[in-house]
Design a protein around this motif. Structure first.
Motif, PDB file in Angstrom:
ATOM      1  N   GLY A 177     -13.419 -45.058 -27.673  1.00 39.74           N
ATOM      2  CA  GLY A 177     -13.361 -44.007 -26.495  1.00 39.74           C
ATOM      3  C   GLY A 177     -14.653 -44.263 -25.746  1.00 39.74           C
ATOM      4  O   GLY A 177     -14.789 -43.613 -24.756  1.00 39.74           O
ATOM      5  N   TRP A 178     -15.622 -44.617 -26.429  1.00 41.35           N
ATOM      6  CA  TRP A 178     -17.262 -44.775 -25.908  1.00 41.35           C
ATOM      7  C   TRP A 178     -17.190 -46.373 -25.210  1.00 41.35           C
ATOM      8  O   TRP A 178     -17.788 -47.159 -26.074  1.00 41.35           O
ATOM      9  N   LEU A 179     -16.643 -46.455 -24.123  1.00 38.37           N
ATOM     10  CA  LEU A 179     -16.590 -47.979 -23.739  1.00 38.37           C
ATOM     11  C   LEU A 179     -17.313 -48.060 -22.261  1.00 38.37           C
ATOM     12  O   LEU A 179     -17.120 -47.165 -21.456  1.00 38.37           O
ATOM     13  N   THR A 180     -18.554 -49.014 -22.071  1.00 38.74           N
ATOM     14  CA  THR A 180     -19.060 -48.922 -21.045  1.00 38.74           C
ATOM     15  C   THR A 180     -18.601 -50.159 -20.242  1.00 38.74           C
ATOM     16  O   THR A 180     -18.375 -51.225 -20.562  1.00 38.74           O
ATOM     17  N   THR A 181     -18.178 -49.799 -18.987  1.00 46.27           N
ATOM     18  CA  THR A 181     -17.728 -51.011 -18.071  1.00 46.27           C
ATOM     19  C   THR A 181     -18.540 -51.140 -16.930  1.00 46.27           C
ATOM     20  O   THR A 181     -18.297 -52.210 -16.075  1.00 46.27           O
ATOM     21  N   THR A 182     -19.534 -50.213 -16.557  1.00 46.80           N
ATOM     22  CA  THR A 182     -20.421 -50.456 -15.548  1.00 46.80           C
ATOM     23  C   THR A 182     -21.791 -50.150 -15.838  1.00 46.80           C
ATOM     24  O   THR A 182     -22.276 -49.685 -16.946  1.00 46.80           O
ATOM     25  N   ALA A 183     -22.671 -50.810 -15.062  1.00 49.76           N
ATOM     26  CA  ALA A 183     -24.254 -50.528 -15.332  1.00 49.76           C
ATOM     27  C   ALA A 183     -24.560 -49.130 -15.547  1.00 49.76           C
ATOM     28  O   ALA A 183     -25.484 -48.663 -16.434  1.00 49.76           O
TER      29      ALA A 183
END
Length: 182
Positions: A50-56
């Protein structure tokens, strides 16, 4: 002689490539292999799916959260030491009572008086609960570092450094018996 190269299939998390139904994500083609080398990817799964980064910006926010976690971890270590010192420091009033009980009615005894927690004391129960919190935080922060994401690692180290700068100068000993990941 012919060499056959087989590739290991990526982990398929429920048939969705591991990212839910978000096929338009910039990380959708990335798969879920965890790098075992330091990298600077923006697309990063941190601790759980659930803790996924896709942007800076998401990665920056995660770095800030991890930085604060590092500072709070150092604060917790300091707070535990303060509680221990308070619980074991003998005040002038308690020294008289301890001396009468341990050294006879005259109150004369040689050597320092040492006060210890009892196993059923409130202070020991609080220290035990804080130890569990500290151990958990220590291992969670270790797992963050094990993402090998350079930004997350730097945020964690900077947070631990600032935390030590703020709280470490007050410590009574440089030997840190409360550290879990050494």
């Amino acid at each position: 002689m012919e060499h056959v190269h087989e590739t290991m299939p990526m982990h398929d998390h429920g048939g969705h490539g591991g990212h839910g139904d978000d096929c338009d994500s910039p990380c959708a083609d990335m798969g879920h292999s965890h790098a075992m080398v330091f990298h600077a990817n923006v697309c990063q799964e941190i601790l759980f799916s659930g803790w996924l980064t896709t942007t800076a910006l998401q990665l920056f926010g995660s770095c800030v959260a991890i930085f604060v976690g590092g500072v709070l971890y150092e604060a917790l270590k300091y707070y535990r030491e303060v509680l221990h010192i308070r619980a074991t420091t003998v005040t002038a009033d308690s020294r008289v009572n301890i001396a009468k009980n341990e050294c006879g009615s005259t109150g004369n005894c040689n050597g320092p008086t040492v006060v210890k927690y009892s196993i059923w004391s409130c202070g020991h129960a609080v220290q035990t609960a804080l130890h569990v919190v500290q151990a958990t935080a220590s291992y969670v922060l270790m797992l963050v570092f094990m993402t090998y994401n350079v930004y997350l690692c730097l945020a964690l180290v900077a947070g631990l450094g600032l935390g030590y700068f703020i709280f470490g100068w007050r410590k009574t000993s440089l030997n840190d018996a409360n550290e879990h990941c050494q």
